[in-house]
Structures are given as structure tokens and as C-alpha cells.
Write an enzyme that holds these catalytic residues in place. Structure first.
Site, PDB file in Angstrom:
ATOM      1  N   TYR A  27       0.838  -1.210   0.000  1.00 36.94           N
ATOM      2  CA  TYR A  27       0.000   0.000   0.000  1.00 36.94           C
ATOM      3  C   TYR A  27       0.869   1.254   0.000  1.00 36.94           C
ATOM      4  O   TYR A  27       0.635   2.197  -0.762  1.00 36.94           O
ATOM      5  CB  TYR A  27      -0.882  -0.059   1.250  1.00 36.94           C
ATOM      6  CG  TYR A  27      -1.932   1.015   1.388  1.00 36.94           C
ATOM      7  CD1 TYR A  27      -3.069   1.011   0.602  1.00 36.94           C
ATOM      8  CD2 TYR A  27      -1.791   2.005   2.365  1.00 36.94           C
ATOM      9  CE1 TYR A  27      -4.044   1.978   0.766  1.00 36.94           C
ATOM     10  CE2 TYR A  27      -2.758   2.978   2.541  1.00 36.94           C
ATOM     11  CZ  TYR A  27      -3.883   2.959   1.733  1.00 36.94           C
ATOM     12  OH  TYR A  27      -4.855   3.916   1.905  1.00 36.94           O
ATOM     13  N   LYS A  33       1.078   4.164  -2.832  1.00 34.30           N
ATOM     14  CA  LYS A  33       0.618   5.507  -2.480  1.00 34.30           C
ATOM     15  C   LYS A  33       1.691   6.576  -2.699  1.00 34.30           C
ATOM     16  O   LYS A  33       1.379   7.682  -3.129  1.00 34.30           O
ATOM     17  CB  LYS A  33       0.127   5.521  -1.029  1.00 34.30           C
ATOM     18  CG  LYS A  33      -1.186   4.770  -0.815  1.00 34.30           C
ATOM     19  CD  LYS A  33      -2.276   5.262  -1.739  1.00 34.30           C
ATOM     20  CE  LYS A  33      -3.670   4.831  -1.300  1.00 34.30           C
ATOM     21  NZ  LYS A  33      -4.725   5.284  -2.231  1.00 34.30           N
TER      22      LYS A  33
END
Length: 298
Positions: free
Chosen positions: A164, A168
């Protein structure tokens, strides 16, 4: 100044619930025609539901205009088709909020490669797919507002979220290049790092915090960043009504020569190299090279 979206067509991905739903409802309330995109899967990206249809019904019940789309952001052709349907129905696309995402949290030691790849594919490649699908339309219109969804995990790290976090921070980097390429077409590209209590975070947040960090308290940041008056190249943090700007900075640094141009020299000057006094916020990658040339000339 009142921010409105009359005569604007907006696409919000992952808008079947949580943050995306809040963005879609508020855009519609302020006059936008909204494409509510959501594959409708569970938090880890599996399964399907009619979440997008329900949000469209909410918008229409409030007097707004919307259509649902069940395409997957990981499938570029489906995103092209989504944009084509919006243009056919309403004549263009002016706003894109890349919000769709999934979580497959595990420590890196326990994370399967496919879990890493899938999360990066949805967040990073998915946002690139959607953006590419609207890019030519926005250039032709000489108007566009694009929002990427980053995260504090991408900016600062978080245990158990290597996939993640990588995706991001990649989105923040994508923003920084696209805003340069888009500037002459009046396309503004920004990054939002939201903190909200949603389906993605409901078992992570304590109950009281979950109530405080509402999607609705993040929506003002998203809508400003896709408004006519938006800045470009901003990284904005938002949560519970608190808004914060984040920057990628560069210190003045040190020029090493002779025997000091060595690993030992870097070690010896570490405190000076990392001294934040007078640090810069470059607006493009070339500014780092320029700062090096200036340092050598000085």
C-alpha cells in the site's frame, strides 16, 4: 467565493461507499454530473456488489444527475469505455478523482508477491489507467482537474503496509510529473492523503476515532483540489476536519571533493548534509540538478 461544479462532469472511482461516496454526493450537490464508479468488491478486492447503483439513487433522490459504472480500474479498456459513455451522455469529463483502492495488509515477511502486485495494480496502475483515459479529453477541452489519493502510509510508512505504501507514494510521484506535462492545458493535478473511518479502516480505528474521522470531513479538501480555483502539485493531508500540507524537500547539502569524496566523507559530514536549515521545495526534478550546480559554483 462559492465553489460550484455546474456544467462540469466528474468521475469518482471507488465511489460506492466511504470517501468516494462522500465526494460523489457533494459534487452532485454542487451541480456536477457524476459518474459513480465502483467494482463493488470487498476490502481485499474480491467479489462484486451494486454499491455504485445505490449512490446514484441517492444522488437522483436529492435532485442530482449521475450514472453508475462497474468497470475495474485495473482494466484500461473498461476505463476508456467509462469515459466514452460519460462523453456520449454529457459531452465531456472535467474532473477525475482517483479514489478506488484495496487493502491486503501483512508484514513484508508474510506478504505473497501477488498481494504486493495486486495492491500496486489497483492503486497506482488503476489511477494511471483512469487518468490516461481522460487525458486527451481534458487536453482538448483545455480544462481538467485530477486528484490522486495517496496516504500517510505512502508519505511516512506504516507497519504491515509495504504494498500500500509503495503504491501511495508512487501516486504522489505520478502527480508531480503529470502536473508539469499538463500545465499548458489548464489541467491541475493534486494529491490527497486522507484519514477517514470507512469500510477499509473500520476494524483499525477505535470506535470514538471512527466517529470523528468521517468521510464528510475529508470531502472539502477533495472538492477544493478539483475545483476551478484549485492549486496544482499540492499534497494535502485531511482528516476529522484538519487539513495539512506535506512537501518533498531538499536540504542545501554539502559539496565534497578530494579525499572527502568518499563514504567516510559522507559519514563525517552527515549532520551537515541532513541539516534542514534553508531547505528547498523543488517544483521539478531538474531543480535538484540545478541546486547541485549552484553548490559547485558557490
Amino acid at each position: 467565493m462559492t465553489i460550484r461544479f455546474d456544467d462540469k462532469i466528474a468521475i469518482v472511482t471507488g465511489a460506492g461507499g466511504g470517501l468516494g461516496r462522500a465526494y460523489a454526493l457533494e459534487l452532485a450537490r454542487r451541480g456536477a454530473k457524476v459518474v459513480v464508479n465502483d467494482l463493488g468488491g470487498s476490502r481485499d478486492g474480491t467479489g462484486h456488489s451494486d454499491a455504485a447503483l445505490k449512490v446514484v439513487e441517492e444522488i437522483k433522490a436529492a435532485g442530482g444527475t449521475a450514472m453508475s459504472n462497474g468497470g475495474s480500474v485495473t482494466e484500461y479498456d473498461q476505463m476508456v469505455e467509462m469515459v466514452a459513455k460519460a462523453k456520449e451522455a454529457w459531452g465531456g469529463v472535467h474532473v477525475l478523482i482517483n479514489n478506488a483502492g484495496v487493502l491486503r495488509d501483512k508484514s513484508f515477511a508474510n506478504m505473497a508477491p501477488e498481494d504486493f502486485e495486486f495492491v500496486v495494480d489497483v492503486h497506482l496502475n488503476g489511477s494511471a489507467n483512469c487518468t490516461k483515459a481522460v487525458w486527451e479529453t481534458m487536453r482538448e477541452q483545455a480544462y481538467g482537474r485530477i486528484l490522486m489519493t495517496a496516504s500517510s502510509t505512502g508519505l511516512y510508512g506504516n507497519f504491515g503496509q509495504a504494498n500500500y505504501g509503495a503504491a501511495k507514494l508512487g501516486l504522489a510521484g505520478l502527480t508531480k510529473t503529470l502536473q508539469l506535462e499538463a500545465a499548458k492545458y489548464n489541467i491541475k493535478v493534486n494529491t490527497l492523503a486522507p484519514t477517514a473511518g470507512t469500510r477499509m479502516t473500520e476494524d483499525i480505528f477505535p470506535e470514538e476515532a471512527f466517529k470523528l474521522f468521517t468521510p464528510e470531513s475529508v470531502a472539502p479538501a477533495a472538492l477544493f483540489l478539483v475545483s476551478e480555483h484549485a492549486p496544482t502539485n499540492a499534497i494535502l493531508g485531511a482528516g476529522a476536519g484538519v487539513f495539512q500540507a506535506a512537501y518533498v524537500t531538499l536540504t542545501q547539502g554539502v559539496a565534497l571533493t578530494g579525499e572527502e569524496l568518499s563514504p567516510e566523507g559522507v559519514a563525517a559530514h552527515w549532520a551537515e548534509i541532513t541539516d534542514r536549515k534553508g531547505e528547498m521545495t523543488p517544483q521539478s526534478g531538474s531543480e535538484q540538478a540545478m541546486s547541485i550546480m549552484k553548490k559547485l559554483a558557490g
